[in-house]
Design an enzyme around this catalytic site. Sequence first.
Site, PDB file in Angstrom:
ATOM      1  N   GLU A 439      -8.903 -20.790 -44.794  1.00  0.00           N
ATOM      2  CA  GLU A 439      -8.488 -22.267 -44.740  1.00  0.00           C
ATOM      3  C   GLU A 439      -9.511 -22.888 -43.939  1.00  0.00           C
ATOM      4  OE1 GLU A 439      -6.758 -24.501 -45.993  1.00  0.00           O
ATOM      5  OE2 GLU A 439      -5.094 -23.359 -46.940  1.00  0.00           O
ATOM      6  N   GLU A 509      -2.490 -15.846 -51.268  1.00  0.00           N
ATOM      7  CA  GLU A 509      -1.230 -15.928 -50.876  1.00  0.00           C
ATOM      8  C   GLU A 509      -0.283 -16.523 -52.135  1.00  0.00           C
ATOM      9  OE1 GLU A 509      -1.491 -18.443 -47.424  1.00  0.00           O
ATOM     10  OE2 GLU A 509      -2.961 -17.576 -46.780  1.00  0.00           O
TER      11      GLU A 509
HETATM   12  C1  IPT Z   1      -1.516 -21.382 -45.711  1.00  0.00           C
HETATM   13  C2  IPT Z   1      -2.135 -20.686 -44.707  1.00  0.00           C
HETATM   14  O1  IPT Z   1      -3.189 -19.935 -45.284  1.00  0.00           O
HETATM   15  C3  IPT Z   1      -1.249 -19.583 -44.280  1.00  0.00           C
HETATM   16  O2  IPT Z   1      -1.670 -19.193 -43.113  1.00  0.00           O
HETATM   17  C4  IPT Z   1       0.261 -20.263 -44.092  1.00  0.00           C
HETATM   18  O3  IPT Z   1       0.388 -21.289 -43.085  1.00  0.00           O
HETATM   19  C5  IPT Z   1       0.803 -20.671 -45.174  1.00  0.00           C
HETATM   20  O4  IPT Z   1      -0.157 -21.475 -45.973  1.00  0.00           O
HETATM   21  C6  IPT Z   1       2.128 -21.278 -45.063  1.00  0.00           C
HETATM   22  O5  IPT Z   1       3.169 -20.508 -44.465  1.00  0.00           O
HETATM   23  S1  IPT Z   1      -2.292 -22.700 -46.053  1.00  0.00           S
HETATM   24  C7  IPT Z   1      -1.298 -23.963 -47.036  1.00  0.00           C
HETATM   25  C8  IPT Z   1      -1.845 -25.533 -46.613  1.00  0.00           C
HETATM   26  C9  IPT Z   1      -1.211 -23.938 -48.007  1.00  0.00           C
END
Ligand code: IPT
Length: 979
Positions: A439, A509
């Site tokens: 990010e 993710e």
């Molecule tokens: C994404 C992040 O990479 C992770 O660290 C965490 O924050 C997650 O989301 C949510 O829990 S970033 C998000 C803007 C998609």
Amino acid sequence: MTDALPADPLIALRPWQAPEVTSWGRLPMNAVDRRSGALSLDGDWRFQLLPAPDAPVGADWSSSYVPGVWTMQSAGADDLPQYTNVRMPFADFPPGSPDADPTGVYEREVDVPADWAGRRIVLQVGAAESVLLVHVDGRAVGISKDSHLAAEFDLTEMVRAGERAVVRLTVVKWSDASHIEDQDQWWHGGITRSVLLYATDPLHLADVTVRASYDGELRVDCRVRDARGALPDGWHVSGELDGQLLAQDREFDRVNAEDDRVSDFLGEARLNATVPEVRTWNAETPELYGLTVRLHRPDGTVADTSQHRVGFRDVEIVGRDLLVNGERVFIRGVNRHDFHPLTGRTVSYEDMRADLVLLKRFGFNAIRTSHYPNDPTLYDLADELGFYVVDEADIESHDHAHEIADDPRYLGAFVDRVSRMVLRDKNHPSVIIWSLGNESDYGANHDAAAGWVRRHDPTRPVQYEGAAKLDWAATDDASDIACPMYAPLEDCVAHALSGRQTRPLIQCEYSHAMGNSNGTLADHWAAIESTPGLQGGFIWEFWDHGILQRVNDGRPVGRGGAGLYDNGVAAPGHRWAYGGDFGETIHDGAFIADGVVFPDRTPKPVLYEHREIAAPVRIECFRHEGIVLGNHQHFRGLEWLSGRWELSLADGRTLTAPAELPALRPGETAAVPLPLAIPGDGGEAWLTLRVTTAEDQPWAPRGTDVCAPQVRLRGPSVSWEVPVDGAVEVDGEGLLVHPLLTAAPTLSLWRAPTDNDELGGIAVRWRTWGLDALVRKVVSVRQDGGLVTVAAEYAGTVGVVRHRQVFTPVAGGIRIDEEAELPEEFHDVARVGSVFETVPGLDLLEWFGQGPWESYPDRSVGAPVGHHSVPVDELFTPYLRPQESGGRHGVRRFTLSAADATGLAVVLDEPRQVSVTRHRAEDLTAASHHDELVPRSGCVVHLDAAHRGLGTASCGPDTSPSYLIPPGVHRWSWTLRVL
Ligand code: IPT
């Protein structure tokens, strides 16, 4: 500020506001493990917390444990943990940091061993956040940034063997570096990994690079260095692999210069070997060889040694497939932070091992080290237990991503962080992909870092979500993999089918595990396994980062708190703190509690779902010749597994038989005869293959559950409840009067919003429609012989639900036929069903249906159909922020009974969602932490004709349309009997 320069050059430089300064006086990173034979400096250090890095150090010292963060210790009394996700906790624009900047000064005496005379002496600080300044006996030694990697400093000229030195480590919390360490986690300050002192010969092994490939080729590059510039006449290296000597190389290639005037000699020697019939490494069979590299003096004595564990394996991308040893492996991954509820960011060997053992037991084979290099031990464990690791550099500039990605002042930091990670971790077979961070938008700084990695380590792919997201099909950016986050499944499938795919698609993710979540995980995997081009992803995330907190004074419990939690729940007087609980004004609440385990590593129900999705052996189908089994692993046979058949019949019987698992290579299937004759009677019949480990595994003792694939052999038989003579009593409001019920069955459309319901903007609609406070009005009560029909209306703020209940006396009880007509306005509700409450004492739930753990319509493949029995108090899942919890999917019938076997029995017309808890939906809705809930003495029972899927809308896609509840007429029937 004073006019005169402060005497201390490290302070005068103000390195905490200079992104160009990534280090000073720090030794180059390398892969030589110096932990054994070193002098540990862990323990209590003198400590003081200054209000700013340039504030004077006073005479008042307390003490602080190293490794540890002061934010979790009493020494840091005024500086508590703070949780923010994207937002920076301070307003200063990069590279600025606030004037009020907590700074920990750690100091202790060190007795330098007398037998280190003439040796090179090095201080290693495992990790400190975010700026480390080092002094020895008042003299400036060095500076380091990069909070999750070690910093080493050469103290040879500063200390004397046999004498005592005073080591001071000053740790500045906020800095220019904080802007690129803006990860979604608690902010802490301190020294988070071990500190040690070690000695080597002046001419020493400066680095060792091991390349071991799948075909048995081994190449070891040994780099030596001597700061005094000595030339190594007669010096040589040797290597030993699992006790076998490797051919020696007696020539050092000079790396630094051709003439003799160099002061810092740097040379390289190589060891090559081919291992016949090599046992290759992969995550299923992580075969390791022990490698010892020795540096010899001219007389043959050993001057330095470096130990490595070698895994022979290849990683490559061919077309759009990521291959390990030539196999297109599925990536069943999770994102893992270094986290502990008592120590914050300091994690022990035992804790890391427990994390990985648990992941293995629940079918994971991959870890993304979100969002920074983890403790070195984690990679040793991943090599040993078998995980594919995406190793991620400590770069996340989320709040100011766009400015920083192209800011040349941060260029050095980007390359420094990525290259140091690669230099440290390059010899781990588990590391299969380098990640440039998280990010941080996409800019020239990323391309610079990617360029460095691609040149330095061409043996592994590089990934960076921020680069690949601009065009998954691009071929010229900083990412070799398209690694989106939270991409809708349809988009992934469409891309894979588009003909445009150029590289592997592995979500970095997906399936956000916040609260009661991970709906549609099985749908994701059905698509991944059936769509060429899709290879898996990493669930967000492993941990619920709840910090154990005392409720009375609001302080973190800290290191002494072991035993103050059990089974996911904090002991009385304590709770799991999330954002805002330490009095932070800028915070992001419960968004920190989004893992597949509770803060004490108790598994959440989603893990059982994952375990089943990852099943290594599966029932493919049931054909007339028998049951077809398949091996779904990539490298292993089934010989490590054993099985037992279980036949569950609706009439209450469970028959078992031993199972012989066929010899199947990966990808093969075979039919085995039906193990049990299905009795002619007994109704619905389900056959389950209970699979456990046949022998002890490094991560599981023999007999550990691995999976339980299941097939239905016979459907339910239709039975009609015949009305009998009798009477049903309802009161003037048309509410059922029953000796075991303290609240009669009424219509329920409300569930305590899950985090997905809240953050996905779904619950707000429900509230607008008034579903949280429907007003019931009885319209008519009609008596027709023994049969009673009650019509009622439930009014929201925008619509009215018409509800009808028909009560019919049947043998031993009452049959209740219900119908609810939802108006068009209520086009997406949480549930449609009945809710009632029982008298106290009915403490055991026994049911035929899916279980035994919690399941929901879009998270239920891991809960096999069978006969289950669970005490009511154990049915509820204690999500940190209370919400809908404890549901069981596919329930056909159940009893709720007291110790003397009295109680009630319910039979449902078809498999339904049922929940039995001690909490009304409104109790859960009103509470913000689990410890606020007061269990009711009776049971609150929900029987749902329909229950909305969970989805993952707190961060990512909502559930699929098929798991939504449409408006219109819903009908359901059930019988209620007294036991
Ligand atoms: C994404 C992040 O990479 C992770 O660290 C965490 O924050 C997650 O989301 C949510 O829990 S970033 C998000 C803007 C998609």
